[in-house]
Scaffold this motif. Structure first.
Motif, PDB file in Angstrom:
ATOM      1  N   SER A   1      -5.770   8.404   4.256  1.00  0.00           N
ATOM      2  CA  SER A   1      -6.892   9.159   3.699  1.00  0.00           C
ATOM      3  C   SER A   1      -6.421  10.178   2.661  1.00  0.00           C
TER       4      SER A   1
ATOM      5  N   CYS B   1       0.844  -1.191   0.000  1.00  0.00           N
ATOM      6  CA  CYS B   1       0.000   0.000   0.000  1.00  0.00           C
ATOM      7  C   CYS B   1       0.880   1.242   0.000  1.00  0.00           C
TER       8      CYS B   1
ATOM      9  N   HIS C   1      -2.703  -1.776  -3.066  1.00  0.00           N
ATOM     10  CA  HIS C   1      -3.836  -0.976  -2.591  1.00  0.00           C
ATOM     11  C   HIS C   1      -3.357   0.446  -2.370  1.00  0.00           C
TER      12      HIS C   1
ATOM     13  N   SER D   1      -6.847   0.925   5.126  1.00  0.00           N
ATOM     14  CA  SER D   1      -7.908   0.151   5.798  1.00  0.00           C
ATOM     15  C   SER D   1      -8.510  -0.886   4.851  1.00  0.00           C
ATOM     16  N   ARG D   2      -8.702  -0.469   3.609  1.00  0.00           N
ATOM     17  CA  ARG D   2      -9.261  -1.395   2.633  1.00  0.00           C
ATOM     18  C   ARG D   2      -8.322  -2.570   2.402  1.00  0.00           C
TER      19      ARG D   2
ATOM     20  N   ASP E   1      -8.727  -5.021   5.158  1.00  0.00           N
ATOM     21  CA  ASP E   1      -9.988  -5.760   5.059  1.00  0.00           C
ATOM     22  C   ASP E   1      -9.985  -6.754   3.903  1.00  0.00           C
ATOM     23  N   GLU E   2      -9.436  -6.329   2.777  1.00  0.00           N
ATOM     24  CA  GLU E   2      -9.516  -7.178   1.588  1.00  0.00           C
ATOM     25  C   GLU E   2      -8.424  -8.244   1.534  1.00  0.00           C
TER      26      GLU E   2
ATOM     27  N   ASP F   1      -5.404   2.349  -0.374  1.00  0.00           N
ATOM     28  CA  ASP F   1      -6.093   2.677   0.875  1.00  0.00           C
ATOM     29  C   ASP F   1      -5.739   1.617   1.924  1.00  0.00           C
TER      30      ASP F   1
END
Lengths: 368, 304
Positions: A365, A32, A51, A55-56, A59-60, A53
């Motif tokens: 963010s 990331c 990624h 947090s994503r 999660d993913e 993001d």
């Protein structure tokens, strides 16, 4: 296989990524960063998932552990995000820019029962480990003084435009360089009782510090003092050089990344491999081989330690969040004691609050 | 083309303050070799001993050595350079100073396509990577203009970084560029020889030149002595042994005797600060690796 994600593709992040991708027990599930071109190049040429993001990604990609190599000001929030999900964290140093936040992370990691480690790689450098062994074996008697030095050629002219050139984002000689010898002192002797005569000064930088000098006073061992001398504007050094010299009632030890030189006034019963007088040990004999080498055995060794701990194969615990919190506390003590505002050209650097009044923009963010 | 490797190559660590055993020794050497003249004196001693290949980093200071060699073509007509690029500290310092993006901007030409890539406005294709590699390599090679550079190495931090990342095609891009642009043969320096060989083969670089630590101590022979010995026995590449003395941790005779006994060693690269040490190493190699001795004696006598 341990599923690991890497956040932050700067110098340290890419280096960690390379070592982890080469590690036989690791599956790098995603990386990331905010720089899309880097993600693009990495994805196309190495096939790694990417990624933008954080947090994503968590999660993913559902990693068991994450390596944080983002600018220091983002460590707290990102580590919290990961720990809240029960994900183990290897964080680059310093852990955070405020010791209370570091302590909070340490408590959170404990309560979540996950692994936590900070990238103080000198704890995995063979020579500094040997010094630890010598101290624990009481090789030089009662230690009365330590000179802890770090010099290097990072800032050699008045420019620079990254987060590393601003103290508010965790840049500067104090966080980047001085943290290392401070951390070694923590490892060997714990916390100092107080610090004095601190001078955190500028040489070329506008918004951060380039040199750090201070005296650390310890209650245990009683009467121990340590002098810290750190400067990252020293072009005579080819790269960062960290050196410790310890004086004790029964001898003297000096050590850098390459070599340990120990003078023992008398033989030490628990160290049959050391003799009276001079003893030299170099990294060519001390360093344990690693399965994949990049820049130094210590970088592979620290990640190996973390991976084995996450996999449950070994206990781990070296360079844990609590130990890194000690280093952040010493850094805060130095900032509070700093007397360099007496210099005509220095901006007042008293206290930490001035630099952290404004919260940094969360890493995950921001837009690329 | 296939370069014929000399069996004894001269290295440059001693000139730039690199020593794996002692910072003190490294600094003493950096002081001693602060002038190009002091470096030339040692290179001359090497040449007189029949060691005519200098394997060197593309450090700024090498350009002064190149100037001196160009100024005396008769004396140095047999002399060849094996450049090793890039000089990584230069780029690492730029990244610290300006960030990854700033560093790329500093070293890449300011063209529309590059800046579009860096802004994230354009996907990066293989030809873009080739396009990025070319100006970076040209900048590193500029100092060797007019001199012989039959083998060009990719330096170990970059090789091992790419190897770990799994950016396999980068090796192919480097190899193709070296062949096409400089009509030279690519070489690869690594601390991870057993892992690198299959990757180079996978991208079609057959019988590659690989320079790696090969020493009796097993110092920085990642993967262990046994795995390293196994790939050496395979004979599928041309091995250049470096760090044979492990920065002085192994006595010279013991070190040379051991390395000369290993299978399929094509060359040894060694560093020395004094003519006497160079001659001593040559004598040891003559003794334990007789074929190499004949070659060098012929060279000294001017018959090659």
């Amino acid at each position: 296989m341990v599923r690991i994600a890497v956040a932050g593709l700067g110098k340290m992040g890419i280096s960690h990524l390379s070592i982890l991708k080469a590690h036989i027990d690791v599956d790098v599930v995603s990386v990331c960063d905010t720089a899309q071109y880097l993600l693009d190049i990495l994805n196309k040429n190495t096939g790694v998932n990417v990624h933008s993001d954080f947090s994503r990604m968590l999660d993913e990609a559902s990693p068991a552990a994450v390596v944080l190599a983002t600018p220091s000001a983002h460590h707290y929030e990102m580590a919290t995000t990961a720990l809240d999900r029960g994900i183990s964290v290897f964080c680059e140093k310093p852990l955070t820019l405020a010791p209370d936040q570091s302590a909070e992370l340490a408590a959170l990691a404990r309560s979540r029962e996950v692994m936590h480690q900070v990238g103080y790689h000198y704890r995995f450098t063979s020579t500094f480990r040997e010094v630890k062994r010598l101290i624990e074996a009481d090789a030089i008697g009662q230690i009365t003084h330590v000179l802890a030095e770090a010099y290097g050629p990072v800032v050699l002219r008045p420019k620079g435009s990254t987060w590393r050139s601003r103290r508010s984002t965790g840049g500067g000689c104090l966080y980047d360089y001085a943290a290392h010898p401070i951390n070694l002192l923590n490892w060997y002797f714990g916390m100092p009782a107080h610090v004095g005569g601190t001078s955190i000064g500028k040489v070329f930088s506008r918004d951060t510090d380039d040199e750090v000098y201070s005296t650390l006073y310890y209650d245990r061992p009683a009467g121990l003092t340590a002098q810290l001398s750190v400067n990252w504007c020293d072009e005579s050094q080819r790269k960062m050089t960290t050196k410790l010299t310890l004086w004790g009632t029964r001898g003297r030890i000096s050590a850098d990344r390459q070599e340990v030189q120990a003078y023992l006034r008398e033989p030490c019963g628990t160290l049959p491999d050391y003799q009276q007088g001079w003893n030299m040990r170099s990294t060519t004999h001390l360093a344990a081989p690693v399965s994949f080498y990049l820049r130094g055995e210590e970088y592979s060794a620290q990640l190996d330690h973390f991976v084995a701990a996450v996999a449950g194969r070994r206990p781990g615990g070296e360079s844990c969040f609590e130990s890194a919190t000690q280093t952040d506390r010493v850094i805060a003590m130095l900032l509070a004691d700093d007397s360099c505002d007496r210099r005509p050209d220095a901006t007042a650097a008293k206290g930490v609050s001035r630099f952290f009044a404004k919260a940094p923009v969360p890493f995950f963010s921001r837009q690329a | 083309m296939r370069a014929k490797l000399d069996r004894l190559l001269f290295g440059d660590n001693q000139f730039f303050g690199v020593n794996h055993m002692s910072e003190d020794k490294a600094r003493a050497q950096a002081m001693r070799f602060r002038d190009a003249a002091a470096v030339m004196e040692v290179l001359d001693a090497a040449l007189d001993a029949g060691v005519r290949t200098f394997m060197c980093t593309t450090h700024d200071r090498i350009s002064a050595i190149c100037d001196r060699m160009r100024a005396n073509p008769e004396r140095y007509k047999e002399f060849t350079f094996y450049p090793s690029m890039p000089y990584a500290h230069k780029y690492a310092n730029a990244v610290t100073e300006e960030g990854m993006l700033g560093a790329l901007r500093r070293f890449l030409p300011d063209e529309g396509r590059f800046s579009a890539i860096l802004r994230g406005g354009m996907a990066v294709a293989r030809k873009d990577l080739e396009g990025m590699a070319a100006p970076l390599m040209d900048a590193e090679m500029k100092m060797f203009r007019g001199l012989s550079t039959p083998v060009i190495f990719l330096q170990n931090i970059v090789v091992d970084l790419l190897l770990g990342l799994g950016a396999k095609q980068a090796f192919r891009i480097f190899a193709d560029q070296v062949r096409d642009r400089y009509h030279a043969e690519p070489g690869f320096i690594t601390m991870n020889m057993p892992r690198l060989l299959p990757v180079l083969e996978e991208v079609g670089i057959d019988n590659p030149i690989i320079c790696a630590n090969i020493n009796k101590l097993g110092f920085r022979m990642s993967g262990g002595l046994e795995a390293n010995e196994r790939v050496l026995r395979s004979g599928r590449f041309r091995a250049i042994a470096m760090s044979v003395f492990a920065s002085g941790a192994i006595p010279p005779e013991e070190a040379i005797k051991w390395v000369c006994g290993q299978p399929n060693i094509a060359a040894i690269v060694f560093g020395a600060s004094r003519g006497a040490n160079i001659r001593h190493t040559c004598e040891l190699v003559n003794r334990y690796w007789p074929a190499a001795g004949q070659e060098r004696r012929a060279l000294s006598a001017g018959t090659v």
